[in-house]
Design an enzyme around this catalytic site. Structure first.
Site, mmCIF file in Angstrom:
data_model
loop_
_atom_site.group_PDB
_atom_site.id
_atom_site.type_symbol
_atom_site.label_atom_id
_atom_site.label_comp_id
_atom_site.label_asym_id
_atom_site.label_seq_id
_atom_site.Cartn_x
_atom_site.Cartn_y
_atom_site.Cartn_z
ATOM 1 N N ASP A 79 0.839 -1.200 0.000
ATOM 2 C CA ASP A 79 0.000 0.000 0.000
ATOM 3 C C ASP A 79 0.875 1.252 0.000
ATOM 4 O O ASP A 79 1.157 1.830 1.052
ATOM 5 C CB ASP A 79 -0.912 -0.024 1.235
ATOM 6 C CG ASP A 79 -2.039 0.990 1.152
ATOM 7 O OD1 ASP A 79 -2.387 1.413 0.040
ATOM 8 O OD2 ASP A 79 -2.584 1.349 2.212
ATOM 9 N N GLU A 85 -6.814 5.252 -8.546
ATOM 10 C CA GLU A 85 -8.072 5.792 -8.021
ATOM 11 C C GLU A 85 -8.660 6.896 -8.882
ATOM 12 O O GLU A 85 -7.954 7.785 -9.369
ATOM 13 C CB GLU A 85 -7.836 6.330 -6.592
ATOM 14 C CG GLU A 85 -9.112 6.686 -5.876
ATOM 15 C CD GLU A 85 -9.049 6.350 -4.391
ATOM 16 O OE1 GLU A 85 -9.988 6.731 -3.683
ATOM 17 O OE2 GLU A 85 -8.094 5.692 -3.947
ATOM 18 N N LYS A 87 -9.987 2.235 -8.784
ATOM 19 C CA LYS A 87 -10.473 2.422 -7.407
ATOM 20 C C LYS A 87 -11.579 3.462 -7.368
ATOM 21 O O LYS A 87 -11.433 4.564 -7.897
ATOM 22 C CB LYS A 87 -9.326 2.866 -6.479
ATOM 23 C CG LYS A 87 -8.451 1.734 -6.003
ATOM 24 C CD LYS A 87 -7.395 2.218 -5.027
ATOM 25 C CE LYS A 87 -7.916 2.347 -3.626
ATOM 26 N NZ LYS A 87 -6.847 2.695 -2.658
ATOM 27 N N THR A 125 -13.473 1.001 -2.769
ATOM 28 C CA THR A 125 -12.717 1.300 -1.551
ATOM 29 C C THR A 125 -13.536 2.114 -0.549
ATOM 30 O O THR A 125 -14.695 2.435 -0.799
ATOM 31 C CB THR A 125 -11.408 2.028 -1.929
ATOM 32 O OG1 THR A 125 -10.560 2.136 -0.779
ATOM 33 C CG2 THR A 125 -11.680 3.420 -2.487
ATOM 34 N N PHE A 183 -11.871 -1.194 5.264
ATOM 35 C CA PHE A 183 -10.850 -0.564 6.101
ATOM 36 C C PHE A 183 -10.907 -1.101 7.524
ATOM 37 O O PHE A 183 -11.988 -1.379 8.046
ATOM 38 C CB PHE A 183 -11.031 0.950 6.091
ATOM 39 C CG PHE A 183 -10.496 1.620 4.854
ATOM 40 C CD1 PHE A 183 -10.566 1.003 3.612
ATOM 41 C CD2 PHE A 183 -9.918 2.875 4.923
ATOM 42 C CE1 PHE A 183 -10.069 1.610 2.461
ATOM 43 C CE2 PHE A 183 -9.420 3.499 3.781
ATOM 44 C CZ PHE A 183 -9.502 2.871 2.550
#
Length: 318
Positions: free
Chosen positions: A17, A89, A125, A149, A171
């Protein structure tokens, strides 16, 4: 002696990440994820100045095109290192606009295609708003794979699975943050961590009902959260925590198991737009964290735009 990261890789696909290409090289992950905050951080590092400059040259004064090219340029470098997916993203400011999200995703894929990166290597994303999830539905039908996400609730996860999203990022750490503040505590045991429990429930639901959507736990605050999710489909981990797991040698038992989930008594949820919105309304944590996450990513996009615009302006004077 086997390290914890080596043990983890036997039961879970490990993802890095970060937007830092050099960090990705160090840990040899299967996939890599980026977001606007990570791209902003990487773009301010001297060793990546050339990537920013090349994007500025490509954009020819068009800020939006330059920003897209910058995200794709970092992603392209990462595809040279990892064998699997690279996540890029969509602008978080499009999170409530299905049509604009689809359009932006296709523009990103076109930029990847221009440099020879196949769309099968890229996960677009998208924030898990209802509108974002519907954009993922359209894109998946057109063969563009998505990573939905900012998932903080089972409602978001189920909605994503039902539209056929390739992957979701529930998350962990941000959920824990909310509950620490809400309950006035300093920490949770890993097995009682609300973020860990959220991802576990999503994983078990998906395996119970045979959804193919990949569950990739994200946003970790400590290695204990990661180890408690050993067995999850994928886990995306920061370089700092990858380093900690690389140095650790304690046993890493598998905690999540698809075969166990199939025998669990988990009620099926009917997921409609009205039910989605009601379930989100009833979940203060998920509602607050989704909005906060979108604002945070949008803020970092604006900060990055300021840097890029300054470079555009400077290039015009040369």
């Amino acid at each position: 002696m086997t390290t914890q990261i080596e043990q983890l890789k036997k039961v879970t696909t490990v993802v890095c990440d970060t937007g830092d290409v050099n960090a990705i090289k160090k840990y040899s992950p299967q996939d890599a994820t980026t977001n606007p905050s990570l791209i902003y951080k990487a773009a301010t590092m001297p060793e990546y100045a050339s990537i920013v400059d090349e994007a500025v040259a490509y954009g020819k004064g068009d800020l939006s095109l330059t920003m897209d090219k910058l995200a794709v340029a970092f992603g392209t470098e990462i595809t040279k290192i990892v064998p699997g997916y690279v996540s890029t993203e969509v602008d978080a400011r499009l999170s409530f606009d299905t049509e604009a999200t689809v359009k932006k995703a296709k523009e990103l894929i076109k930029l990847y295609d221009e440099v020879g990166v196949r769309k099968e290597r890229i996960l677009i994303k998208i924030a898990a708003t209802w509108e974002g999830i519907q954009a993922a539905k359209i894109l998946e039908k057109e063969g563009i794979t998505c990573n939905v996400t900012l998932i903080f609730s089972i409602a978001q996860a189920i909605a994503c699975a039902e539209v056929g999203a390739t992957l979701i990022s529930p998350f962990v750490g941000r959920i824990m943050d909310w509950y620490k503040k809400s309950k006035g505590v300093d920490s949770f045991k890993p097995s009682e961590d609300p973020g860990v429990m959220s991802v576990t429930s999503i994983y078990n639901y998906f395996k119970k009902y045979g959804y193919e959507t990949i569950v990739m736990g994200a946003s970790f605050r400590n290695s204990g959260e990661i180890l408690e999710l050993a067995g999850c489909d994928r886990l995306t981990i920061s370089p700092a925590l990858l380093e900690e797991l690389t140095n650790g040698t304690d046993d890493v038992p598998q905690k999540l198991d698809a075969s166990n989930a199939q025998a669990m008594d988990i009620p099926k949820v009917e997921m409609t737009e009205s039910n989605f919105r009601w379930m989100m309304n009833e979940d203060a944590m998920a509602t607050e964290k989704l909005a906060e996450g979108i604002r945070g990513f949008a803020k970092d996009i604006v900060k990055l735009e300021e840097i890029v615009q300054a470079k555009i302006n400077a290039s015009k004077k040369d």
